[in-house]
Write a protein that holds these residues in place. Structure first.
Motif, short mmCIF file in Angstrom:
data_model
loop_
_atom_site.label_atom_id
_atom_site.label_comp_id
_atom_site.label_asym_id
_atom_site.label_seq_id
_atom_site.Cartn_x
_atom_site.Cartn_y
_atom_site.Cartn_z
N HIS A 74 0.80 -1.22 0.00
CA HIS A 74 0.00 0.00 0.00
C HIS A 74 0.84 1.27 0.00
O HIS A 74 0.30 2.37 -0.09
CB HIS A 74 -0.92 0.02 1.23
CG HIS A 74 -2.08 -0.90 1.11
ND1 HIS A 74 -2.01 -2.25 1.43
CD2 HIS A 74 -3.36 -0.68 0.71
CE1 HIS A 74 -3.19 -2.81 1.23
NE2 HIS A 74 -4.02 -1.89 0.80
N HIS A 75 2.16 1.11 0.14
CA HIS A 75 3.00 2.30 0.27
C HIS A 75 4.24 2.25 -0.62
O HIS A 75 5.35 2.52 -0.18
CB HIS A 75 3.38 2.50 1.74
CG HIS A 75 2.21 2.81 2.61
ND1 HIS A 75 1.66 4.06 2.71
CD2 HIS A 75 1.46 1.99 3.41
CE1 HIS A 75 0.62 4.02 3.55
NE2 HIS A 75 0.48 2.79 3.98
N GLY A 76 4.03 1.85 -1.86
CA GLY A 76 5.08 1.97 -2.86
C GLY A 76 5.99 0.77 -3.01
O GLY A 76 6.88 0.79 -3.88
N GLY A 77 5.83 -0.27 -2.17
CA GLY A 77 6.67 -1.46 -2.30
C GLY A 77 6.06 -2.46 -3.28
O GLY A 77 4.93 -2.31 -3.73
N ASP A 78 6.81 -3.49 -3.59
CA ASP A 78 6.34 -4.49 -4.55
C ASP A 78 5.66 -5.67 -3.88
O ASP A 78 4.60 -6.12 -4.31
CB ASP A 78 7.52 -5.01 -5.40
CG ASP A 78 8.11 -3.92 -6.28
OD1 ASP A 78 7.34 -3.05 -6.73
OD2 ASP A 78 9.33 -3.92 -6.50
#
Length: 254
Positions: A74-78
């Motif tokens: 939810h915060h830019g990670g894969d």
């Protein structure tokens, strides 16, 4: 020296000191009864006093404290190992596994800088709330008749959060604004100091490396541990802490 001059050290005090040692001192915990806070406005160039974060709260077997981390997905990670485990449980179609999948899913947490009116000398503190309180705060902001911009530096309102109960099943919250508008502080020097001391809310959404999360959860790259199974527990194991208890499925009982 007689025993009358000595105090005592009871288990409740020991437990409280352990909790205080773990919890960051700049975080505010909503206590039972009336909590009065001033939500500080965003700094220049920003347009919201809130930071919305999705976090996982997973209690591990034998551990005193849960594994808490920002959901990378939810915060830019894969990849997020907890979300991957949740998806595997959900795929079985069994109710017990659906419950487990929910426990492993990320929960809403909203952070803000506040002044605790009972402890103004401490300066800005971080307050994290769940979906129900956040929805109430959003509704109050949108309702001009109810107060409107309660974060305004000179014409805003203190926020009153009434807490009843202390446990997961009996805690409720009611949120309202103070009846009269007021400045953040009557002392302009306080306002300057508090402005500089506000926490950077973006730090609450920092994503940790996938490999570190896998290790914390006792997984093996999304597979089982060397012992042949994950250390993730079965059953309802989300840490509750009785700090904010909301009735939404998407909310974390805290």
């Amino acid at each position: 020296m007689g025993l009358v001059k000595w105090g005592s050290y009871d288990p409740k005090q020991a437990a409280q000191e352990q909790e205080d040692a773990i919890a960051p001192s700049d975080f505010m915990k909503l206590t039972e009864g009336r909590n009065v806070v001033r939500i500080l406005p965003p700094k220049a160039g920003e347009n919201s006093p809130f930071k919305i974060v999705r976090q996982h709260f997973i209690k591990m077997p034998g551990a005193a404290n849960p594994v808490v981390f920002v959901c990378p997905r939810h915060h830019g990670g894969d990849r997020c190992p907890a979300c991957e485990e949740s998806a595997r449980y959900r795929a079985s179609g069994l109710k017990v596994d659906r419950d487990k999948a929910w426990e492993l899913s990320p929960k809403l947490r909203v952070f803000m800088n506040v002044i605790d009116r009972k402890d103004e000398s401490a300066g800005p503190k971080l307050l994290g709330v769940g979906k129900t309180i956040f929805d109430e705060l959003t509704a109050l902001r949108q309702d001009v008749d109810a107060g409107g911009d309660y974060t305004h530096p000179t014409e805003g309102f203190d926020v009153i959060i009434e807490r009843t109960g202390t446990g997961k099943n009996d805690t409720e919250y009611a949120t309202r604004l103070a009846r009269a508008a007021s400045p953040i502080s009557k002392d302009s020097r306080n306002i300057e100091v508090w402005y500089e001391a506000m926490s950077d809310l973006k730090q609450q959404a920092v994503v940790r490396p996938y490999a570190d999360l896998v290790e914390d959860l006792g997984l093996d790259g999304g597979r089982s541990t060397s012992a042949g199974r994950s250390r993730l527990p079965r059953g309802r194991t989300i840490d509750t802490e009785a700090e904010v208890v909301d009735d939404e499925d998407d909310d974390l009982p805290m």
